[in-house]
Design a protein around this motif. Sequence first.
Motif, PDB file in Angstrom:
ATOM      1  N   LYS A 365      -0.827  -7.832  -6.861  1.00  0.00           N
ATOM      2  CA  LYS A 365      -1.984  -6.940  -6.876  1.00  0.00           C
ATOM      3  C   LYS A 365      -2.155  -6.239  -5.520  1.00  0.00           C
ATOM      4  O   LYS A 365      -2.788  -5.182  -5.436  1.00  0.00           O
ATOM      5  CB  LYS A 365      -3.253  -7.712  -7.225  1.00  0.00           C
ATOM      6  N   LEU A 366      -1.617  -6.879  -4.482  1.00  0.00           N
ATOM      7  CA  LEU A 366      -1.739  -6.286  -3.154  1.00  0.00           C
ATOM      8  C   LEU A 366      -0.981  -4.954  -3.069  1.00  0.00           C
ATOM      9  O   LEU A 366      -1.304  -4.099  -2.243  1.00  0.00           O
ATOM     10  CB  LEU A 366      -1.201  -7.263  -2.094  1.00  0.00           C
ATOM     11  N   ALA A 367       0.053  -4.834  -3.932  1.00  0.00           N
ATOM     12  CA  ALA A 367       0.833  -3.580  -3.922  1.00  0.00           C
ATOM     13  C   ALA A 367      -0.044  -2.391  -4.276  1.00  0.00           C
ATOM     14  O   ALA A 367       0.220  -1.256  -3.854  1.00  0.00           O
ATOM     15  CB  ALA A 367       2.009  -3.696  -4.886  1.00  0.00           C
ATOM     16  N   ALA A 368      -1.086  -2.635  -5.075  1.00  0.00           N
ATOM     17  CA  ALA A 368      -1.973  -1.551  -5.507  1.00  0.00           C
ATOM     18  C   ALA A 368      -2.754  -0.951  -4.341  1.00  0.00           C
ATOM     19  O   ALA A 368      -3.207   0.180  -4.411  1.00  0.00           O
ATOM     20  CB  ALA A 368      -2.930  -2.051  -6.580  1.00  0.00           C
ATOM     21  N   VAL A 369      -2.888  -1.743  -3.268  1.00  0.00           N
ATOM     22  CA  VAL A 369      -3.619  -1.249  -2.103  1.00  0.00           C
ATOM     23  C   VAL A 369      -2.672  -1.012  -0.924  1.00  0.00           C
ATOM     24  O   VAL A 369      -3.090  -0.903   0.223  1.00  0.00           O
ATOM     25  CB  VAL A 369      -4.745  -2.214  -1.688  1.00  0.00           C
TER      26      VAL A 369
END
Length: 371
Positions: A365-369
């Motif tokens: 999910k960190l990839a989304a930011v």
Amino acid sequence: MAKGENIFKRKDGRWEARYIKGYELSGKIKYGFCYGKTYKEAKEKVTKAKAALLSGKPIPASNSRHRFSWFCDEWFESGRNRFKESTCVKYRTILDKHIKPRLGGCFPLGMSDALIEQFANELLFEEELAPKTVKDILVVVRSILDYTAKRFPGTFPTLNINYPKESKKEMRVLSREEQTRFSRFLLDDMDACKFGVLLALLTGIRIGELCALRWENISLKDNTIKICSTMQRLKDMNPDQESKTKIVIGSPKSDTSTRTIPISETAAELCRKMNPQSPAAFVLTGTSHYMEPRTLQYRMERYTEICGLDGVHFHTLRHTFATRCVEVGFEIKSLSEILGHANTTITLDRYVHSSMELKRDNMNKLAAVGL
């Protein structure tokens, strides 16, 4: 020498007066001695010694001769009517196997922090009991000491009990692939027992609750399961019975364990396929005859061996259910009530395990930011 007095003339010509000075932790009497050239002198000295003891608040006459084992039995009998049968068996076993053999001969007013610490260390290092087991035993000791203190108002020592630290073990949880594999095995040529195991995996119910579950406790109209009883094999405390143990079906382990669990449509559909004609039938057998937890554990061992699952026990299903619920975003308060816990802390500390899949999903999910 007057009758009842412990005063006599020695071979060296002196008079000796003996009195009870106290008691050792083992219960052995500790004597004090006074000497005089005459009987009168020895008696005067021993009278003063006894008076000094009284002013120093020694072991009082009331209950002073009773050892700790006596208070253990008194405590047990005073609460027997309040304890569940399983609790009675547990406490009686703890008293007879651990507390009374090691502490029973002591006098309560002679007990100390060091004595309790030594007792705990003996359980840990000599008997090699688990820290959780030792803590359970010490909790009983604490309760008995509190009960005993009421018999000695103002004179009973304040004792501090240090409970051993429990090392948190990582509980076995089925991975998603293992759960899928195990579920397919249970669905293949499914009988009543396989169905019951699968139902536990889909609801997180305990092994005793499943063994006591009857079809009348399952509502396919509301898609719910009512947990209102549990099954245990307990030690038979009746000395007249030949069998050492017996099967007991009673109320669940706590008030919060009595609960109504909503089931998924998948679980409800499975129930419709297996639902027998008699509502009184046990879910695990489909008949009026029950399957006890020990037999179910044997079945579980065979099932997991066939599926190639190592280190999996029946309670693994409960942990797996809780973990899957967290992975899909289950609200913790609802999960706690479904599992029958007294509070959400128990649910979070003992039953919620973050799987590697969930950790990886969260990291992705960190990839989304942009991280």
